[in-house]
Design a protein around this motif. Structure first.
Motif, PDB file in Angstrom:
ATOM      1  N   PRO A  16       2.415  49.022 113.995  1.00 22.22           N
ATOM      2  CA  PRO A  16       1.675  49.807 113.006  1.00 22.22           C
ATOM      3  C   PRO A  16       1.921  51.304 113.207  1.00 22.22           C
ATOM      4  CG  PRO A  16       0.182  48.863 114.625  1.00 22.22           C
ATOM      5  CD  PRO A  16       1.535  48.299 114.897  1.00 22.22           C
ATOM      6  N   VAL A  17       2.013  52.007 112.113  1.00 20.36           N
ATOM      7  CA  VAL A  17       2.283  53.443 112.157  1.00 20.36           C
ATOM      8  C   VAL A  17       1.074  54.178 111.591  1.00 20.36           C
ATOM      9  CG1 VAL A  17       3.767  55.274 111.285  1.00 20.36           C
ATOM     10  CG2 VAL A  17       4.740  53.055 111.860  1.00 20.36           C
ATOM     11  N   THR A  18       0.617  55.167 112.318  1.00 21.04           N
ATOM     12  CA  THR A  18      -0.451  56.022 111.804  1.00 21.04           C
ATOM     13  C   THR A  18       0.119  57.412 111.620  1.00 21.04           C
ATOM     14  OG1 THR A  18      -1.197  56.488 114.043  1.00 21.04           O
ATOM     15  CG2 THR A  18      -2.318  54.726 112.880  1.00 21.04           C
ATOM     16  N   MET A  19      -0.051  57.944 110.454  1.00 21.88           N
ATOM     17  CA  MET A  19       0.468  59.270 110.154  1.00 21.88           C
ATOM     18  C   MET A  19      -0.556  60.318 110.544  1.00 21.88           C
ATOM     19  SD  MET A  19       3.308  58.476 109.313  1.00 21.88           S
ATOM     20  CE  MET A  19       4.426  59.345 108.307  1.00 21.88           C
ATOM     21  N   PRO A  20      -0.121  61.414 111.141  1.00 19.79           N
ATOM     22  CA  PRO A  20      -1.059  62.452 111.565  1.00 19.79           C
ATOM     23  C   PRO A  20      -1.477  63.378 110.423  1.00 19.79           C
ATOM     24  CG  PRO A  20       1.143  63.009 112.255  1.00 19.79           C
ATOM     25  CD  PRO A  20       1.226  61.644 111.617  1.00 19.79           C
ATOM     26  N   TYR A  21      -1.231  62.989 109.213  1.00 19.40           N
ATOM     27  CA  TYR A  21      -1.646  63.779 108.062  1.00 19.40           C
ATOM     28  C   TYR A  21      -2.122  62.846 106.961  1.00 19.40           C
ATOM     29  CZ  TYR A  21       3.059  62.521 106.547  1.00 19.40           C
ATOM     30  OH  TYR A  21       4.183  61.827 106.213  1.00 19.40           O
ATOM     31  N   ILE A  39       3.193  70.747 106.154  1.00 20.18           N
ATOM     32  CA  ILE A  39       4.485  71.435 106.238  1.00 20.18           C
ATOM     33  C   ILE A  39       4.438  72.619 107.202  1.00 20.18           C
ATOM     34  CG2 ILE A  39       4.055  72.990 104.300  1.00 20.18           C
ATOM     35  CD1 ILE A  39       7.337  71.186 104.906  1.00 20.18           C
ATOM     36  N   SER A  40       3.242  73.100 107.530  1.00 21.88           N
ATOM     37  CA  SER A  40       3.127  74.261 108.414  1.00 21.88           C
ATOM     38  C   SER A  40       3.267  73.899 109.888  1.00 21.88           C
ATOM     39  CB  SER A  40       1.790  74.971 108.185  1.00 21.88           C
ATOM     40  OG  SER A  40       0.720  74.142 108.593  1.00 21.88           O
ATOM     41  N   ASP A  41       3.249  72.624 110.228  1.00 27.65           N
ATOM     42  CA  ASP A  41       3.358  72.192 111.621  1.00 27.65           C
ATOM     43  C   ASP A  41       4.808  71.824 111.927  1.00 27.65           C
ATOM     44  OD1 ASP A  41       3.192  71.068 114.139  1.00 27.65           O
ATOM     45  OD2 ASP A  41       1.364  69.945 113.684  1.00 27.65           O
ATOM     46  N   ARG A  42       5.530  72.753 112.518  1.00 30.28           N
ATOM     47  CA  ARG A  42       6.963  72.562 112.794  1.00 30.28           C
ATOM     48  C   ARG A  42       7.222  71.376 113.731  1.00 30.28           C
ATOM     49  NH1 ARG A  42      11.704  75.210 112.182  1.00 30.28           N
ATOM     50  NH2 ARG A  42      13.196  75.146 113.887  1.00 30.28           N
ATOM     51  N   GLU A  43       6.395  71.230 114.756  1.00 35.59           N
ATOM     52  CA  GLU A  43       6.582  70.118 115.703  1.00 35.59           C
ATOM     53  C   GLU A  43       6.397  68.765 115.011  1.00 35.59           C
ATOM     54  OE1 GLU A  43       4.352  70.477 119.278  1.00 35.59           O
ATOM     55  OE2 GLU A  43       4.891  72.583 119.533  1.00 35.59           O
ATOM     56  N   LEU A  44       5.450  68.679 114.102  1.00 39.04           N
ATOM     57  CA  LEU A  44       5.244  67.449 113.346  1.00 39.04           C
ATOM     58  C   LEU A  44       6.477  67.118 112.507  1.00 39.04           C
ATOM     59  CD1 LEU A  44       3.408  65.161 112.198  1.00 39.04           C
ATOM     60  CD2 LEU A  44       2.724  66.803 110.446  1.00 39.04           C
ATOM     61  N   LEU A  45       7.019  68.115 111.830  1.00 39.96           N
ATOM     62  CA  LEU A  45       8.196  67.880 111.000  1.00 39.96           C
ATOM     63  C   LEU A  45       9.400  67.453 111.829  1.00 39.96           C
ATOM     64  CD1 LEU A  45       7.961  70.772 108.409  1.00 39.96           C
ATOM     65  CD2 LEU A  45       7.405  68.363 108.103  1.00 39.96           C
ATOM     66  N   LEU A  46       9.549  68.040 113.005  1.00 42.48           N
ATOM     67  CA  LEU A  46      10.662  67.645 113.870  1.00 42.48           C
ATOM     68  C   LEU A  46      10.486  66.219 114.377  1.00 42.48           C
ATOM     69  CD1 LEU A  46      11.208  70.937 115.891  1.00 42.48           C
ATOM     70  CD2 LEU A  46      12.714  69.947 114.160  1.00 42.48           C
ATOM     71  N   ALA A  47       9.248  65.810 114.652  1.00 36.53           N
ATOM     72  CA  ALA A  47       8.995  64.466 115.171  1.00 36.53           C
ATOM     73  C   ALA A  47       9.108  63.403 114.087  1.00 36.53           C
ATOM     74  CB  ALA A  47       7.608  64.407 115.808  1.00 36.53           C
ATOM     75  N   ILE A  48       8.578  63.680 112.905  1.00 36.02           N
ATOM     76  CA  ILE A  48       8.534  62.678 111.839  1.00 36.02           C
ATOM     77  C   ILE A  48       9.708  62.805 110.889  1.00 36.02           C
ATOM     78  CG2 ILE A  48       7.199  61.880 109.859  1.00 36.02           C
ATOM     79  CD1 ILE A  48       4.711  62.537 111.410  1.00 36.02           C
ATOM     80  N   GLY A  49      10.142  64.015 110.631  1.00 37.74           N
ATOM     81  CA  GLY A  49      11.291  64.221 109.766  1.00 37.74           C
ATOM     82  C   GLY A  49      10.941  64.492 108.317  1.00 37.74           C
TER      83      GLY A  49
END
Length: 63
Positions: A16-21, A39-49
Motif C-alpha cells: 500500500p502506498v500513502t501519499m504525503p499530500y 510543489i514547494s517541497d523539493r525533497e518530496l518531488l525528488l523522492a516521488i517524482g
C-alpha cells in the motif's frame, strides 16, 4: 487449452502506498499536511517524482 501460467499465475501484490499530500479541490492543487502546495517541497518531488492530480484532465483537453 490454457497455458499453465494462466491457470496458476497471480500478479504480485503491491504494498500500500500513502501519499504525503492531498488534493485540495478549492485551490485545485496538491497540498502538504501543513497547507503548503506540494510543489514547494523539493525533497518530496525528488523522492516521488511527481504530484499529479486529475484536476487538469477534467478542465483541459490537452493535458
Amino acid at each position: 487449452m490454457r497455458p499453465f501460467a494462466l491457470n496458476y499465475g497471480r500478479p504480485a501484490a503491491h504494498p500500500p502506498v500513502t501519499m504525503p499530500y492531498a488534493y485540495d479541490a478549492t485551490r485545485q492543487w496538491n497540498v502538504l499536511p501543513d497547507g503548503r502546495p506540494a510543489i514547494s517541497d523539493r525533497e518530496l518531488l525528488l523522492a516521488i517524482g511527481t504530484t499529479t492530480s486529475t484536476a487538469g484532465s477534467k478542465t483541459h483537453f490537452d493535458d
